[in-house]
Design a protein around this motif. Structure first.
Motif, PDB file in Angstrom:
ATOM      1  N   GLY A 180      50.614  42.087  53.687  1.00 56.03           N
ATOM      2  CA  GLY A 180      50.879  41.455  52.406  1.00 56.03           C
ATOM      3  C   GLY A 180      52.075  42.112  51.757  1.00 56.03           C
ATOM      4  O   GLY A 180      52.706  43.010  52.324  1.00 56.03           O
ATOM      5  N   PHE A 181      52.381  41.698  50.547  1.00 56.94           N
ATOM      6  CA  PHE A 181      53.557  42.198  49.852  1.00 56.94           C
ATOM      7  C   PHE A 181      53.229  42.729  48.460  1.00 56.94           C
ATOM      8  O   PHE A 181      54.116  43.167  47.748  1.00 56.94           O
ATOM      9  N   ASP A 182      51.963  42.694  48.084  1.00 55.22           N
ATOM     10  CA  ASP A 182      51.553  43.092  46.742  1.00 55.22           C
ATOM     11  C   ASP A 182      50.660  44.330  46.842  1.00 55.22           C
ATOM     12  O   ASP A 182      49.478  44.235  47.180  1.00 55.22           O
ATOM     13  N   SER A 183      51.223  45.506  46.542  1.00 58.46           N
ATOM     14  CA  SER A 183      50.461  46.744  46.692  1.00 58.46           C
ATOM     15  C   SER A 183      49.285  46.801  45.710  1.00 58.46           C
ATOM     16  O   SER A 183      48.254  47.401  46.013  1.00 58.46           O
ATOM     17  N   GLY A 184      49.443  46.166  44.544  1.00 58.80           N
ATOM     18  CA  GLY A 184      48.352  46.163  43.581  1.00 58.80           C
ATOM     19  C   GLY A 184      47.118  45.466  44.107  1.00 58.80           C
ATOM     20  O   GLY A 184      45.992  45.962  43.957  1.00 58.80           O
ATOM     21  N   LEU A 185      47.318  44.312  44.746  1.00 59.63           N
ATOM     22  CA  LEU A 185      46.190  43.596  45.340  1.00 59.63           C
ATOM     23  C   LEU A 185      45.527  44.429  46.431  1.00 59.63           C
ATOM     24  O   LEU A 185      44.301  44.453  46.556  1.00 59.63           O
ATOM     25  N   VAL A 186      46.344  45.114  47.216  1.00 58.48           N
ATOM     26  CA  VAL A 186      45.799  45.930  48.306  1.00 58.48           C
ATOM     27  C   VAL A 186      44.940  47.057  47.755  1.00 58.48           C
ATOM     28  O   VAL A 186      43.806  47.292  48.210  1.00 58.48           O
ATOM     29  N   VAL A 187      45.458  47.771  46.773  1.00 61.89           N
ATOM     30  CA  VAL A 187      44.718  48.909  46.219  1.00 61.89           C
ATOM     31  C   VAL A 187      43.430  48.435  45.547  1.00 61.89           C
ATOM     32  O   VAL A 187      42.368  49.059  45.702  1.00 61.89           O
ATOM     33  N   ASP A 188      43.500  47.324  44.829  1.00 61.08           N
ATOM     34  CA  ASP A 188      42.276  46.772  44.215  1.00 61.08           C
ATOM     35  C   ASP A 188      41.258  46.412  45.287  1.00 61.08           C
ATOM     36  O   ASP A 188      40.047  46.636  45.124  1.00 61.08           O
ATOM     37  N   TRP A 189      41.743  45.860  46.392  1.00 63.15           N
ATOM     38  CA  TRP A 189      40.844  45.462  47.478  1.00 63.15           C
ATOM     39  C   TRP A 189      40.179  46.684  48.107  1.00 63.15           C
ATOM     40  O   TRP A 189      38.975  46.662  48.401  1.00 63.15           O
ATOM     41  N   VAL A 190      40.950  47.743  48.332  1.00 64.69           N
ATOM     42  CA  VAL A 190      40.369  48.964  48.902  1.00 64.69           C
ATOM     43  C   VAL A 190      39.279  49.503  47.977  1.00 64.69           C
ATOM     44  O   VAL A 190      38.194  49.897  48.417  1.00 64.69           O
ATOM     45  N   GLY A 191      39.561  49.491  46.663  1.00 62.18           N
ATOM     46  CA  GLY A 191      38.551  49.946  45.712  1.00 62.18           C
ATOM     47  C   GLY A 191      37.295  49.096  45.764  1.00 62.18           C
ATOM     48  O   GLY A 191      36.169  49.614  45.693  1.00 62.18           O
ATOM     49  N   GLU A 192      37.474  47.793  45.910  1.00 59.91           N
ATOM     50  CA  GLU A 192      36.317  46.906  45.985  1.00 59.91           C
ATOM     51  C   GLU A 192      35.535  47.141  47.277  1.00 59.91           C
ATOM     52  O   GLU A 192      34.296  47.085  47.286  1.00 59.91           O
ATOM     53  N   ALA A 193      36.255  47.426  48.370  1.00 63.09           N
ATOM     54  CA  ALA A 193      35.577  47.735  49.632  1.00 63.09           C
ATOM     55  C   ALA A 193      34.678  48.960  49.464  1.00 63.09           C
ATOM     56  O   ALA A 193      33.541  48.985  49.956  1.00 63.09           O
ATOM     57  N   ARG A 194      35.176  49.971  48.771  1.00 66.65           N
ATOM     58  CA  ARG A 194      34.358  51.162  48.537  1.00 66.65           C
ATOM     59  C   ARG A 194      33.143  50.815  47.687  1.00 66.65           C
ATOM     60  O   ARG A 194      32.044  51.328  47.913  1.00 66.65           O
ATOM     61  N   ASP A 195      33.327  49.926  46.703  1.00 71.21           N
ATOM     62  CA  ASP A 195      32.199  49.497  45.873  1.00 71.21           C
ATOM     63  C   ASP A 195      31.147  48.759  46.696  1.00 71.21           C
ATOM     64  O   ASP A 195      29.956  48.777  46.342  1.00 71.21           O
ATOM     65  N   HIS A 196      31.577  48.098  47.777  1.00 67.47           N
ATOM     66  CA  HIS A 196      30.655  47.388  48.661  1.00 67.47           C
ATOM     67  C   HIS A 196      30.021  48.316  49.708  1.00 67.47           C
ATOM     68  O   HIS A 196      29.317  47.851  50.603  1.00 67.47           O
ATOM     69  N   GLY A 197      30.293  49.594  49.600  1.00 72.15           N
ATOM     70  CA  GLY A 197      29.694  50.550  50.523  1.00 72.15           C
ATOM     71  C   GLY A 197      30.438  50.703  51.828  1.00 72.15           C
ATOM     72  O   GLY A 197      29.919  51.295  52.779  1.00 72.15           O
ATOM     73  N   ILE A 198      31.665  50.187  51.909  1.00 72.17           N
ATOM     74  CA  ILE A 198      32.472  50.311  53.119  1.00 72.17           C
ATOM     75  C   ILE A 198      33.309  51.578  52.996  1.00 72.17           C
ATOM     76  O   ILE A 198      34.376  51.584  52.366  1.00 72.17           O
ATOM     77  N   GLY A 199      32.835  52.659  53.575  1.00 71.16           N
ATOM     78  CA  GLY A 199      33.545  53.931  53.486  1.00 71.16           C
ATOM     79  C   GLY A 199      34.482  54.180  54.641  1.00 71.16           C
ATOM     80  O   GLY A 199      35.093  55.247  54.735  1.00 71.16           O
ATOM     81  N   SER A 200      34.633  53.218  55.525  1.00 71.01           N
ATOM     82  CA  SER A 200      35.451  53.370  56.732  1.00 71.01           C
ATOM     83  C   SER A 200      36.930  53.524  56.390  1.00 71.01           C
ATOM     84  O   SER A 200      37.384  53.063  55.339  1.00 71.01           O
TER      85      SER A 200
END
Length: 292
Positions: A180-200
């Motif tokens: 992708g080209f939007d670092s903000g979306l990526v960082v928000d997504w990583v944070g949401e992944a952690r909230d979903h219990g995905i620690g990988s």
């Protein structure tokens, strides 16, 4: 963007992102890999894609060459392209003979209808065949900008189920995001992944340096939003389509936004649209700049 600015602003974060990067090749890119191998650190993970216009032998040979060059092959398994359980087992067995089954990347594939019994990557994981053939680590796809045909809530549910299924088989998981080209979306997504219990670990998909026209073509193909938005965030001009764009601005922004404590392990995965050697050289040049 100059390397001096990169060095002075976020050398720590950026160096960490570049360290341990992975990249991608097709089965037909063996010669290109040979030309880039001297620029790649030993053990670098090289994903070998599973394209419809390449055959079994081509894919296995590419994985073998990756291993022979002192790198780590990560062959793809494309669920919807697999015609039978037997074909999956034969492919895994051949990869095993090539020393290339410790890590694999399981993707759904882009066919409208499955060619065989595996509707998606979760079905391949749940088959139970992967650990039988020596697989110890599996990469799966993540979609920070969404998927054109799968609703966001379903994407999260599937990712959670893959994580759970792999843990039950004592297999590690890595998430490789679509580029992708939007670092903000990526960082928000990583944070949401952690909230979903995905620690990988998450490997953020980044286009290597490539021509602007080619970048825009791949962006449209993978459902990335408007060209104007891409140009603004990525830092190239739509009035100079003959130019080349690198990921400098994107990676700088990513390094500024990521929090090692809250976001966990985040690395980079380069899609080599502009060529394997060009991507490897870009990483080498930038690593040297921030380390000096």
């Amino acid at each position: 963007m100059g390397l001096g600015r990169i060095k002075s602003e976020t050398s720590g974060q950026r160096t960490g992102l570049l360290r341990g990067f992975s990249l991608e090749m097709t089965g037909k890119d063996v010669q290109a890999l040979e030309e880039a191998a001297d620029l790649l650190p030993p053990g670098t993970r090289v994903n070998v894609t599973y394209l419809g216009n390449e055959d079994f032998t081509t894919r296995v040979n590419a994985a073998r060459v990756v291993r022979e060059r002192g790198l780590t092959p990560v062959p793809h398994l494309s669920a919807r392209r697999l015609r039978s359980k037997q074909e999956l087992e034969e492919f895994l067995a051949a990869l095993g003979e090539a020393g290339a089954t410790e890590e694999v990347c399981v993707v759904g594939g882009d066919l409208g209808e499955p060619a065989g019994p595996y509707e998606d990557s979760l079905a391949v994981i749940r088959s139970g065949l992967l650990p039988e053939y020596g697989v110890r680590q599996v990469s799966v796809a993540g979609y920070p900008e969404g998927h054109p045909h799968i609703a966001p809530h379903l994407l999260w549910r599937l990712l959670e189920e893959k994580h759970r299924a792999l843990r039950q088989q004592e297999i590690g998981m890595t998430v490789i995001t679509q580029f992708g080209f939007d670092s903000g979306l990526v960082v928000d997504w990583v944070g949401e992944a952690r909230d979903h219990g995905i620690g990988s670990p998450v490997r953020v998909g980044v286009p290597g340096p490539a021509g602007v026209k080619r970048l825009l073509r791949y962006a449209r193909r993978f459902g990335v939003k408007s060209s104007a938005g891409i140009a603004q965030k990525y830092g190239f001009s739509l009035t100079n389509l003959l130019g080349t764009a690198g990921p400098d601005r994107f990676i700088l922004s990513l390094g500024e936004r990521l929090d090692p404590v809250g976001h966990g392990e985040v690395l980079l995965h380069f899609y080599t649209f502009g060529g394997l050697r060009a991507t490897a050289q870009w990483v080498r040049d930038n690593e040297s700049a921030v380390a000096s």
